[in-house]
Design an enzyme around this catalytic site. Structure first.
Site, short mmCIF file in Angstrom:
data_model
loop_
_atom_site.label_atom_id
_atom_site.label_comp_id
_atom_site.label_asym_id
_atom_site.label_seq_id
_atom_site.Cartn_x
_atom_site.Cartn_y
_atom_site.Cartn_z
N LYS A 196 0.79 -1.21 0.01
CA LYS A 196 -0.13 0.06 -0.12
C LYS A 196 0.92 1.29 0.18
CE LYS A 196 -3.54 2.56 2.67
NZ LYS A 196 -4.59 2.31 3.31
N LYS A 249 -2.28 -1.42 -3.71
CA LYS A 249 -3.23 -0.25 -3.61
C LYS A 249 -2.35 0.98 -3.77
CE LYS A 249 -6.15 1.81 -0.23
NZ LYS A 249 -6.63 1.99 1.17
C1 PBG Z 1 -7.33 3.11 5.71
C2 PBG Z 1 -7.64 3.25 4.47
C3 PBG Z 1 -7.57 4.13 3.57
C4 PBG Z 1 -8.12 3.35 2.30
C5 PBG Z 1 -8.36 2.26 2.55
N1 PBG Z 1 -8.35 2.04 3.90
C6 PBG Z 1 -7.22 5.54 3.44
C7 PBG Z 1 -5.69 5.64 4.00
O1 PBG Z 1 -4.89 4.83 4.10
O2 PBG Z 1 -5.52 6.92 4.21
C8 PBG Z 1 -8.11 4.05 1.03
C9 PBG Z 1 -9.17 3.72 0.25
C10 PBG Z 1 -9.41 4.76 -1.22
O3 PBG Z 1 -8.91 5.77 -1.23
O4 PBG Z 1 -10.59 4.37 -1.82
N2 PBG Z 1 -6.41 3.01 6.30
#
Ligand code: PBG
Length: 324
Positions: A196, A249
């Site tokens: 991520k 992601k």
């Molecule tokens: C929380 C999380 C996030 C997303 C999924 N889980 C945001 C982040 O890490 O700041 C993002 C999902 C999206 O933008 O659709 N940890």
């Protein structure tokens, strides 16, 4: 060799194109992200995510029935938590009567066979809007994984099929797996957000959950987007620690990573078409600059082609309707 080989022969009609097509979309590819809020009869718009909503539990129930009738079989739950319940340790995250726990139970009541996955990270619960506990301006790793493990057990107890840690702390998959085993939730799976990236594409999601970081950014725990080898190390570590499914992601900006992960590891790979990707497509379509449906199908098919078995997408419902 030309002229005996003419690649255009296989492109002459939709019939032949669809016969030889390698990748296409179907309802079982999708994981539907859902935003849940307190209240009754609430279906709130999210300005930066057109045609996407936050649902109160009663409305969530209706939405789950609709998704099921369309052939969608898996949801990924997120909750928007009231500011008064937020603290540094995300205490509300392990409240057995918390919104997430009630949402899981509600989905399982109305649709027992719907696969329920839950987001595991502190940010919606954190007074600092960070995914972990903050000490002296730093996000501390090991105290956070203890809480994430408790949170996961709490979700499993409420009926979650899979927990999905999205926090990027080191060792959290191990901590979660160990806690689930100890609590006898041996069949509760882990879909880890393994690679991520610290990405600008999460902006609209943070609007949806009111979870933007209160100070700084997430670069000390989410990955640097200049790296790809690091993604493979993260995935290897998560599989080692007990992840059943690994996720990459954001999606469109990381299709090279999806491809490398799919080629190098033999576990199901998920990719997340995140909120900013959704917002970009919606905005361009609203302006009439791009064809909404065509871009939706093309972008999602690219995930499959890159090697994603599972796609989390805010377009899931629209796309299955279009597939018919
Ligand atoms: C929380 C999380 C996030 C997303 C999924 N889980 C945001 C982040 O890490 O700041 C993002 C999902 C999206 O933008 O659709 N940890």
């Amino acid at each position: 060799m030309y002229p005996f080989n003419r690649n255009r022969r296989l492109r002459q009609s939709e019939a032949i194109r669809s016969l030889v097509r390698e990748h296409s979309l179907s309802p079982q590819d999708f994981l539907v992200p859902l935003f849940v809020v307190e209240g009754k009869a609430v279906k709130e718009t999210i300005p930066s995510m057109p045609n996407y909503y936050r649902y109160s539990l009663d409305k969530l129930e209706e939405e789950i029935k609709t998704l099921w009738s369309l052939g969608l079989r898996a949801v990924l739950l997120f909750v928007k938590v009231d500011d008064t319940l937020k603290d540094n340790e995300g205490t509300e995250a392990i409240n057995p009567k918390g919104l997430m726990q009630r949402a899981i139970q509600r989905v399982k009541e109305v649709c027992p066979d719907m696969l329920v996955m839950t987001d595991v990270a502190l940010d919606p619960y954190s007074s600092f809007g960070h995914d972990g506990v903050v000490q002296n301006g730093k996000i501390v790793n090991d105290p956070t994984t203890v809480i994430l493990a408790e949170m996961s057990v709490s979700h499993a107890r409420a009926g979650a099929d899979f927990v999905a840690p999205s926090d990027m702390m080191d060792g959290r998959v191990f901590a979660i797996r160990q806690a689930l085993e100890e609590a006898s939730f041996i069949d509760t799976g882990i879909m880890s957000y393994s690679a991520k990236y610290a990405s600008g594409f999460y902006g609209p999601f943070r609007d949806a959950l009111d979870s933007a970081p209160g100070f700084g950014d997430k670069k000390t725990y989410q990955m640097d987007f200049g790296n790809s080898q690091e993604a493979l190390r993260e995935v290897a570590a998560d599989i080692d620690e007990g992840a059943d499914i690994v996720m990459v992601k954001p999606g469109m900006a990381c299709l090279d990573i999806v491809s490398q992960v799919a080629q190098n590891f033999h576990v199901p790979v998920a990719a997340y078409q995140v909120s900013g990707e959704y917002a970009m497509i919606k905005a361009a379509a609203e302006k009439g600059w791009l064809d909404h449906d065509q871009i939706m199908i093309e972008s999602l098919t690219a995930f499959k082609r890159a090697g994603a078995r599972i796609i989390a997408s805010y377009f899931a419902k629209d796309v299955v309707k279009l597939l018919g």
